[in-house]
Write an enzyme that holds these catalytic residues in place. Sequence first.
Site, PDB file in Angstrom:
ATOM      1  N   GLU A  72      -7.462   1.565  -8.217  1.00  0.00           N
ATOM      2  CA  GLU A  72      -7.219   0.434  -7.304  1.00  0.00           C
ATOM      3  C   GLU A  72      -5.728   0.080  -7.259  1.00  0.00           C
ATOM      4  O   GLU A  72      -5.176  -0.271  -6.201  1.00  0.00           O
ATOM      5  CB  GLU A  72      -8.031  -0.784  -7.777  1.00  0.00           C
TER       6      GLU A  72
ATOM      7  N   VAL B 140      -2.973   1.877  -4.708  1.00  0.00           N
ATOM      8  CA  VAL B 140      -2.831   1.648  -3.272  1.00  0.00           C
ATOM      9  C   VAL B 140      -2.704   0.151  -2.986  1.00  0.00           C
ATOM     10  O   VAL B 140      -3.615  -0.626  -3.280  1.00  0.00           O
ATOM     11  CB  VAL B 140      -4.044   2.217  -2.487  1.00  0.00           C
TER      12      VAL B 140
ATOM     13  N   GLY C 113      15.175  -4.872  -8.099  1.00  0.00           N
ATOM     14  CA  GLY C 113      14.142  -4.140  -8.841  1.00  0.00           C
ATOM     15  C   GLY C 113      12.950  -3.722  -8.000  1.00  0.00           C
ATOM     16  O   GLY C 113      11.935  -3.280  -8.527  1.00  0.00           O
TER      17      GLY C 113
ATOM     18  N   ASP D 107       5.858   7.560  -0.463  1.00  0.00           N
ATOM     19  CA  ASP D 107       4.998   6.684  -1.269  1.00  0.00           C
ATOM     20  C   ASP D 107       3.832   6.170  -0.407  1.00  0.00           C
ATOM     21  O   ASP D 107       2.669   6.197  -0.826  1.00  0.00           O
ATOM     22  CB  ASP D 107       5.830   5.516  -1.822  1.00  0.00           C
TER      23      ASP D 107
ATOM     24  N   LYS E   3      -0.360   7.016  -0.641  1.00  0.00           N
ATOM     25  CA  LYS E   3      -1.434   6.012  -0.619  1.00  0.00           C
ATOM     26  C   LYS E   3      -2.408   6.300   0.520  1.00  0.00           C
ATOM     27  O   LYS E   3      -3.629   6.187   0.365  1.00  0.00           O
ATOM     28  CB  LYS E   3      -0.829   4.608  -0.483  1.00  0.00           C
TER      29      LYS E   3
ATOM     30  N   GLY F  93       4.579  -5.287  -7.546  1.00  0.00           N
ATOM     31  CA  GLY F  93       4.859  -6.371  -8.489  1.00  0.00           C
ATOM     32  C   GLY F  93       3.892  -6.311  -9.662  1.00  0.00           C
ATOM     33  O   GLY F  93       2.729  -5.905  -9.505  1.00  0.00           O
TER      34      GLY F  93
END
Length: 430
Positions: free
Chosen positions: A132, A135, A190, A205, A209, A306
């Site tokens: 989970e 993605v 960041g 990226d 996904k 995050g």
Amino acid sequence: MKNLNICIAGLGNVGSAVVGLIDKNSQYIKNKSNLTINIIGLSAKNRDKERNFNVRDYKWIENPIDLLNINDLKPDILIELIGYEKGVSYELVKTALSQKIHVVTGNKAMLAMYGQELFRIAEQNQVSLLFEAAVAGGIPIIKTLKNNIFLNKVKKISGILNGTTNYILTTMETQNKSFEDVLHDAKKRGFTSDNESKLDIGGYDAAHKLTLLSTIAFGVNVDFNLNKVEGIEKITIEDINFVKHLGFRIKLISESFLINDMICSSTKPKLIPLDKPMANVDGALNAINVETDQLENLYLEGEGAGGLATASSILSDIFEISNNSKFTSIGYNINDLKKYQKFDSSNLESKFYLRIRVKDQPGVLSKITTYLNDSNISVEKILQTPDKKENNIPILIITHKIKTSELLNSVNKISDLEFVNENISIIPIE
Ligand code: HSE
């Protein structure tokens, strides 16, 4: 009361958030679900890095492979958060699955490249390989597709799947800054690093996904090569400002659907009308829209990256395993996945935005429209705007629907005209 022993490999933002969350919420988790999660070992590149928890409270394992046998104790679940498509993470996950240890991972690059093999190993060993967190960070899209709407016929899945590029596009517009300046800012904050930025900016990226979403939505083999990928490197602040004037915003859109028994999966910048929700997804947020035979638009939006948001997804996978879930890792048995041919998306019709910078001289507009007309490309809107650089003025065009291949044919001819100054911007419109 159920006890789960887990170990964690990789303690970046997400790994550290998972440890902190399990520590902080252990009583809450016990009360709510009768579940006790014991972290029996941690491993990462650097033990001494400053983190949001004290590593000395946990057993430290130098070599991540040793997490799979800590003083003769085998974990129930390995949490893999090292990243990278091959190398240590791949070996670790493969070994864990072969030893009948469940795996929870956030590693989309590894799964997009080697998922077909890894999901098969998981199935053969009757363990889960859940992802989970791989993605759209904290958005529960995998479980939504796999568990909740699995019996819907998915027509199309589309979305903004990369937070870094969405942050860059949004910040370019709000701060009127160049791509390079905002990329620098994104690294400082960041959101992305020198290592990751090529994957983020280049669209890879997001395509990793999308590969996983396509598998669950359509039962397609896990095959990254089915994607057509274009990043945001060529998007300029002037295009962002021009398209806003025309009522659009540029977003990096990943979309996948079946057409003529083939799969069409692409990640590329698109113009989205300002009144559509997807145009208003700000900063590092992600959004996904699923169209099915039963749901016109299932729209999910939230934190796509995050530490804490992604840790939420890791926890949901741990919870799924704790329930002895009968769901397979991807919804399908691996042998039921189908090999689809890749549909050539240049055969798709779309409206396009063109930005052509030209010398300001008589006859330029009529020559451009004649070339378009000769290729049967109908113009919906054309705009010549004044510019400080008198000999380098922009002409903006919105076409009616046309196949990409036909448009490119005509644009290549226009590029060769002597009054055309720079590369022509071409962006499809949603
Ligand atoms: N680098 C990713 C992004 C986050 O910017 O969305 C992890 O998938």
